[in-house]
Scaffold this motif. Structure first.
Motif, PDB file in Angstrom:
ATOM      1  N   ARG A 136      44.622  37.243  25.848  1.00 12.96           N
ATOM      2  CA  ARG A 136      43.253  37.416  26.353  1.00 12.96           C
ATOM      3  C   ARG A 136      43.034  38.879  26.711  1.00 12.96           C
ATOM      4  N   VAL A 137      42.161  39.556  25.964  1.00 11.73           N
ATOM      5  CA  VAL A 137      41.899  40.956  26.323  1.00 11.73           C
ATOM      6  C   VAL A 137      40.707  41.048  27.266  1.00 11.73           C
ATOM      7  N   LYS A 138      39.889  40.033  27.252  1.00 10.92           N
ATOM      8  CA  LYS A 138      38.748  40.002  28.165  1.00 10.92           C
ATOM      9  C   LYS A 138      38.625  38.567  28.646  1.00 10.92           C
ATOM     10  N   ARG A 139      38.466  38.395  29.941  1.00 10.33           N
ATOM     11  CA  ARG A 139      38.353  37.031  30.463  1.00 10.33           C
ATOM     12  C   ARG A 139      36.994  36.907  31.111  1.00 10.33           C
ATOM     13  N   GLU A 140      36.066  36.380  30.341  1.00  8.12           N
ATOM     14  CA  GLU A 140      34.703  36.280  30.875  1.00  8.12           C
ATOM     15  C   GLU A 140      34.553  35.026  31.733  1.00  8.12           C
ATOM     16  N   GLY A 141      33.655  35.155  32.692  1.00  4.67           N
ATOM     17  CA  GLY A 141      33.273  33.996  33.489  1.00  4.67           C
ATOM     18  C   GLY A 141      34.340  33.526  34.466  1.00  4.67           C
ATOM     19  N   GLU A 142      35.374  34.337  34.697  1.00  2.00           N
ATOM     20  CA  GLU A 142      36.385  33.930  35.670  1.00  2.00           C
ATOM     21  C   GLU A 142      36.168  34.723  36.945  1.00  2.00           C
ATOM     22  N   TRP A 144      36.817  36.884  40.337  1.00  2.00           N
ATOM     23  CA  TRP A 144      37.755  38.000  40.567  1.00  2.00           C
ATOM     24  C   TRP A 144      39.044  37.460  41.157  1.00  2.00           C
ATOM     25  N   PHE A 145      38.911  36.380  41.944  1.00  2.00           N
ATOM     26  CA  PHE A 145      40.105  35.838  42.587  1.00  2.00           C
ATOM     27  C   PHE A 145      41.073  35.265  41.552  1.00  2.00           C
ATOM     28  N   LYS A 146      40.526  34.565  40.538  1.00  2.00           N
ATOM     29  CA  LYS A 146      41.385  33.973  39.514  1.00  2.00           C
ATOM     30  C   LYS A 146      42.074  35.094  38.718  1.00  2.00           C
ATOM     31  N   ARG A 147      41.287  36.137  38.393  1.00  2.00           N
ATOM     32  CA  ARG A 147      41.885  37.250  37.630  1.00  2.00           C
ATOM     33  C   ARG A 147      42.951  37.962  38.455  1.00  2.00           C
ATOM     34  N   PHE A 148      42.617  38.176  39.761  1.00  2.04           N
ATOM     35  CA  PHE A 148      43.552  38.875  40.647  1.00  2.04           C
ATOM     36  C   PHE A 148      44.834  38.072  40.824  1.00  2.04           C
ATOM     37  N   SER A 149      44.673  36.754  41.081  1.00  2.00           N
ATOM     38  CA  SER A 149      45.873  35.946  41.337  1.00  2.00           C
ATOM     39  C   SER A 149      46.712  35.803  40.064  1.00  2.00           C
ATOM     40  N   ALA A 150      46.031  35.713  38.894  1.00  2.00           N
ATOM     41  CA  ALA A 150      46.773  35.608  37.637  1.00  2.00           C
ATOM     42  C   ALA A 150      47.568  36.894  37.398  1.00  2.00           C
ATOM     43  N   ASN A 151      46.912  38.021  37.666  1.00  2.00           N
ATOM     44  CA  ASN A 151      47.562  39.322  37.488  1.00  2.00           C
ATOM     45  C   ASN A 151      48.803  39.447  38.369  1.00  2.00           C
ATOM     46  N   GLU A 210      38.864  37.713  22.809  1.00  2.00           N
ATOM     47  CA  GLU A 210      38.048  37.729  24.025  1.00  2.00           C
ATOM     48  C   GLU A 210      37.801  36.286  24.436  1.00  2.00           C
ATOM     49  N   ARG A 211      38.245  35.945  25.626  1.00  2.00           N
ATOM     50  CA  ARG A 211      38.128  34.551  26.056  1.00  2.00           C
ATOM     51  C   ARG A 211      36.748  34.302  26.668  1.00  2.00           C
ATOM     52  N   PRO A 212      35.948  33.474  26.008  1.00  2.00           N
ATOM     53  CA  PRO A 212      34.608  33.216  26.561  1.00  2.00           C
ATOM     54  C   PRO A 212      34.692  32.344  27.804  1.00  2.00           C
ATOM     55  N   PRO A 213      33.628  32.324  28.608  1.00  2.00           N
ATOM     56  CA  PRO A 213      33.647  31.424  29.774  1.00  2.00           C
ATOM     57  C   PRO A 213      33.509  29.981  29.316  1.00  2.00           C
TER      58      PRO A 213
END
Ligand code: UDP
Ligand code: MG
Length: 355
Positions: A136-142, A144-151, A210-213
């Motif tokens: 996933r190079v872009k994670r749309e519709g997620e 910030w918390f999900k992106r932060f915790s995944a990171n 690019e991962r769509p929402p």
């Protein structure tokens, strides 16, 4: 890469599918009509026979009824109904156990893994990569918390395990028959599928997308499920928490010993003996807290061993549709190949072979 295999089953001669698509389904009633359309058109664009295996993971909406209807009418579709909700990772496993293709592609049912990307995965597989994952190079519709915790989770995991588990990669991937056969020999209950394929080695490649929402329905991965998956991933791929518990325990014991020595010293020389209540309470509660935490860490591993020694099946199949012969699934060490697909396709592994 292998060519399609011509096999004889009883009196019937049929061609094994080149591609198997595995789609875990949990309460996806709303998205299914659209998914089925996209999968149909994807199958038409693939350069060989293909089958789509839908794995119903104990849905309690109308998903199963819809799928039964569609699968009965479409010879390239199959349905595995698990007897209850076993979780995404197990649903994927059940689908892969039943797959007969030379290449097996796992993808989410909510169209966040766009079916068109499968063509790119296939192109890479044909270049000779045994495992091709979609990154996933872009994670749309997620959020910030999900992106932060995944990171945070992937960084932590990277530090904790020597195994190469690629970042920003979910379970959307293509695996060749060789990797699939290895996977089927892995009986562990603590399943973190992306880690298992990372562990395996082979030539691996990434295809960016690019991962769509999610546009239809709700996520089936609430925070607590993500956390559960993260903890299991760490427990099954790293022993570092145990080492940490050991060293932290030793360090704290050293500290406690030094404090004890000081207390004896203060008592002998009558310095500040009474005025120590606050510090005593703080130290005792700190030690108790750390102790409980360490016990918890060890408990996670003991729990994991407990799950393994029971040797229960990984999943239970309630019903199969689209397969010629319904065979109950037995998992763990004795996981069997689930399938004998109906006319038109034959398994490229012997049916009912004990793995
Ligand atoms: N899923 C499943 N069992 C579960 C949870 C999810 O089979 O217990 C399926 C779900 O139907 C979907 C895929 O796993 O096809 C990924 O779930 P979701 O899209 O909700 O996860 P997210 O994309 O939000 O991480
Ligand atoms: Mg999703």
């Amino acid at each position: 890469m292998r060519a399609s295999v011509i096999q004889s089953i009883g009196t019937r001669v049929s061609v094994s599918p080149r591609y198997s698509l595995v789609l875990p389904i949990y309460n996806e009633e709303q998205v299914l009509p659209r998914l089925v359309e996209r999968i149909r058109s994807l199958i038409c664009r693939l350069d060989g026979e293909a089958e789509a295996i839908f794995v119903d993971d104990g849905s309690h909406d109308g998903s199963v009824h819809y799928l039964r209807r569609v699968v009965t009418a479409e010879p390239r579709f199959r349905l595995i109904e698990l007897s209850r909700n076993f979780g995404h990772q197990i649903a994927i496993t059940a689908g892969m156990d039943a797959a007969a293709g030379d290449a097996v592609i796992v993808m989410d049912a909510d169209l966040q893994d766009p079916p068109e990307v499968v063509l790119e995965l296939v192109a890479k597989w044909k270049e000779g990569f045994e495992i091709v994952y979609a990154r996933r190079v872009k994670r749309e519709g997620e959020s910030w918390f999900k992106r932060f915790s995944a990171n945070l989770f992937y960084r932590l995991l990277e530090k904790m395990t020597p195994i190469n588990i690629p970042r920003d990669v979910g379970d959307f991937r293509l695996v060749g028959r060789q990797a699939l056969d290895v996977f089927k020999h892995m009986p562990e209950h603590d399943r973190f599928v992306r880690g298992m394929f990372g562990w395996m080695g082979f030539r691996q490649a990434a295809v960016p997308f690019e991962r769509p929402p999610r546009t239809i329905g709700q996520t089936k991965y609430p925070f607590w499920k993500m956390l559960h998956l993260a903890v299991h991933a760490i427990v099954s791929f790293s022993e570092k928490p145990l080492h940490f518990a050991l060293w932290a325990g030793l360090a704290i014991s050293g500290l406690a010993l030094a404090l004890g020595a000081y207390a004896v010293f203060a008592w002998i020389f009558e310095r500040g003996v009474i005025a120590g209540w606050t510090s005593t309470v703080v130290i005792v509660s700190l030690l108790c807290g750390i102790n409980l935490f360490m016990t918890g860490v060890v408990g996670l591993y003991v729990g994991s061993i407990h799950a393994e020694v029971k040797r229960r099946p990984l999943y239970v199949v309630d019903r199969l549709t689209g397969f010629d012969e319904a065979v109950g699934a037995v998992a763990g060490e004795n996981r069997r190949s689930l399938r004998k697909p109906r006319s038109g396709v034959a398994p490229s592994v012997p049916t009912l072979r004990q793995l």
